[in-house]
Enzyme design. Structure first.
Site, short mmCIF file in Angstrom:
data_model
loop_
_atom_site.label_atom_id
_atom_site.label_comp_id
_atom_site.label_asym_id
_atom_site.label_seq_id
_atom_site.Cartn_x
_atom_site.Cartn_y
_atom_site.Cartn_z
N ASN A 9 -2.27 3.31 7.01
CA ASN A 9 -1.30 3.98 6.14
C ASN A 9 -0.90 5.29 6.82
O ASN A 9 -1.68 6.23 6.87
CB ASN A 9 -1.97 4.26 4.77
CG ASN A 9 -1.05 5.01 3.83
OD1 ASN A 9 0.12 5.25 4.14
ND2 ASN A 9 -1.58 5.40 2.68
N TRP A 10 0.32 5.29 7.35
CA TRP A 10 0.76 6.45 8.13
C TRP A 10 1.20 7.61 7.25
O TRP A 10 1.51 8.68 7.75
CB TRP A 10 1.89 6.05 9.09
CG TRP A 10 1.46 5.06 10.14
CD1 TRP A 10 0.18 4.62 10.39
CD2 TRP A 10 2.29 4.40 11.09
NE1 TRP A 10 0.17 3.74 11.42
CE2 TRP A 10 1.45 3.57 11.88
CE3 TRP A 10 3.66 4.41 11.37
CZ2 TRP A 10 1.95 2.77 12.92
CZ3 TRP A 10 4.15 3.62 12.40
CH2 TRP A 10 3.31 2.81 13.16
N LYS A 11 1.30 7.38 5.95
CA LYS A 11 1.73 8.41 4.99
C LYS A 11 3.02 9.08 5.50
O LYS A 11 3.83 8.39 6.13
CB LYS A 11 0.58 9.39 4.75
CG LYS A 11 -0.72 8.66 4.36
CD LYS A 11 -1.82 9.54 3.90
CE LYS A 11 -3.05 8.69 3.55
NZ LYS A 11 -4.16 9.46 3.04
N HIS A 95 -1.71 4.19 -4.77
CA HIS A 95 -2.44 5.16 -3.95
C HIS A 95 -2.65 6.45 -4.74
O HIS A 95 -1.78 6.88 -5.48
CB HIS A 95 -1.67 5.44 -2.66
CG HIS A 95 -2.52 6.12 -1.63
ND1 HIS A 95 -2.84 7.46 -1.71
CD2 HIS A 95 -3.15 5.64 -0.54
CE1 HIS A 95 -3.63 7.77 -0.69
NE2 HIS A 95 -3.84 6.69 0.04
N GLU A 97 -2.54 9.41 -3.91
CA GLU A 97 -1.55 10.47 -3.67
C GLU A 97 -0.30 10.24 -4.51
O GLU A 97 0.35 11.19 -4.95
CB GLU A 97 -1.23 10.53 -2.16
CG GLU A 97 -2.39 11.12 -1.38
CD GLU A 97 -2.51 10.64 0.05
OE1 GLU A 97 -1.57 10.07 0.59
OE2 GLU A 97 -3.62 10.83 0.62
N GLU A 167 -10.51 3.17 -2.82
CA GLU A 167 -10.38 4.43 -2.09
C GLU A 167 -10.88 5.57 -2.96
O GLU A 167 -10.11 6.11 -3.78
CB GLU A 167 -8.92 4.69 -1.73
CG GLU A 167 -8.30 3.70 -0.77
CD GLU A 167 -7.18 4.34 0.05
OE1 GLU A 167 -7.25 4.27 1.27
OE2 GLU A 167 -6.26 4.93 -0.54
N GLY A 173 -9.11 11.79 3.45
CA GLY A 173 -8.69 12.93 4.25
C GLY A 173 -9.68 14.08 4.28
O GLY A 173 -9.36 15.18 4.72
N SER A 213 -11.49 8.23 4.96
CA SER A 213 -12.11 8.81 6.16
C SER A 213 -12.84 7.79 7.03
O SER A 213 -13.85 8.12 7.64
CB SER A 213 -13.07 9.95 5.78
OG SER A 213 -12.34 11.00 5.19
N GLY A 234 -6.20 6.01 6.99
CA GLY A 234 -5.18 7.05 7.02
C GLY A 234 -5.18 7.73 8.38
O GLY A 234 -4.64 7.20 9.36
N GLY A 235 -5.81 8.89 8.46
CA GLY A 235 -5.79 9.72 9.67
C GLY A 235 -6.05 8.95 10.96
O GLY A 235 -5.30 9.11 11.95
P1 13P Z 1 -7.98 8.88 5.46
O1 13P Z 1 -8.44 7.73 6.32
O2 13P Z 1 -7.18 9.89 6.23
O3 13P Z 1 -9.10 9.47 4.68
O4 13P Z 1 -6.95 8.26 4.39
C1 13P Z 1 -7.31 7.14 3.67
C2 13P Z 1 -6.14 6.69 2.89
O5 13P Z 1 -5.69 7.37 1.99
C3 13P Z 1 -5.52 5.41 3.26
O6 13P Z 1 -4.59 5.01 2.31
#
Ligand code: 13P
Length: 250
Positions: A9-11, A95, A97, A167, A173, A213, A234-235
């Site tokens: 997920n590149w956000k 998600h 967020e 999640e 993050g 993470s 994510g990251g």
């Molecule tokens: P991180 O891997 O950066 O913690 O993000 C996870 C995430 O929100 C994937 O959707």
């Protein structure tokens, strides 16, 4: 038997050129014979280019969101048909967020989920508890509540079209990954809930992936757990090497 999935997920992190570079770098090091469903979720404006670049590569392209209406006067929004017209394979919904920053509540998420499944676009549906829920030992209740108000309102589900992503918000993050045991106990709990609601055949076939993470050095131990069928990354998905190392950890 259950599909193994690793989705990046590149956000809101990469522009067009960076998206292209990421895809080209992933393609160079990724071995499509790996028995894993690999997905990336670029931002809306780059989905078309991304899906062209991923054609025939065994890399699925997901959107990070979709509107709950099929068409109409909804300025700034994107519909399922629009995504399908550019060969997008699926959509991430729920998600944390989006729940937190865009006030997406369970009612809206249920509408998005329903319309997506009815229109045959695969959904990667996120649930997970906050830090406070976890501290109060409310994480099982929270996850059950989120499922009761969304997924479990749907009478029958197809494991080919629905993936659950656990999640925990406190792990997103933050560098605080859930321990493999913490992930497993919640995944097992979710699978049991799926069994109670839809029966063993469906629950055995539904992929439940973990996000929060995940890094190359933590992926293997988490993915080894019986009820963990992959990850939503994510990251670490912004580094092609880290992402592919995570894919290879399955
Ligand atoms: P991180 O891997 O950066 O913690 O993000 C996870 C995430 O929100 C994937 O959707």
């Amino acid at each position: 038997m259950r599909k193994k999935i690793v989705a990046g997920n590149w956000k809101m992190n990469v522009d067009l050129n960076e998206s292209i570079d990421l895809i080209e770098s992933i393609k160079k090091i990724y071995d499509p014979s790996d028995d894993v469903e690999v997905c990336i979720a670029p931002s809306f404006p780059f989905l078309k280019e991304s899906s062209k670049l991923c054609q025939g590569e065994k890399i699925k392209v997901l959107a990070q969101n979709v509107n709950d209406n099929l068409k109409g006067a909804f300025t700034g929004e994107v519909s399922i048909d629009m995504l399908k017209s550019i060969n997008v394979d699926g959509v991430i919904l729920g998600h944390s967020e989006r729940r937190e920053h865009f006030n997406e509540d369970d009612d809206l998420l249920l509408r998005k989920l329903k319309v997506s499944l009815e229109n045959n676009i695969k959904v990667y549906f996120c649930i997970g508890e906050s830090f406070v829920d976890r501290e109060k030992n409310n994480h099982f209740e929270k996850v059950k509540n989120q499922l009761d108000k969304t997924v479990f309102k749907i009478d029958s589900i197809d494991p080919e079209n629905l993936v659950i992503a656990y999640e925990p918000i406190w792990a997103i993050g933050t560098g605080l990954t859930a321990s493999p045991e913490q992930a497993q106990e919640v995944h097992k709990y979710i699978r049991n809930l799926l069994r109670e609601r839809y029966g063993k055949k469906i629950s055995d076939k539904t992929s439940i992936i973990y996000g929060g993470s995940v890094k190359p050095n933590s992926a293997r131990d988490i993915f080894e757990k019986e009820d963990v069928d992959g990850g939503l990354i994510g990251g670490a998905s912004l580094s092609p090497q880290d992402f592919i190392d995570i894919v290879r950890s399955i």
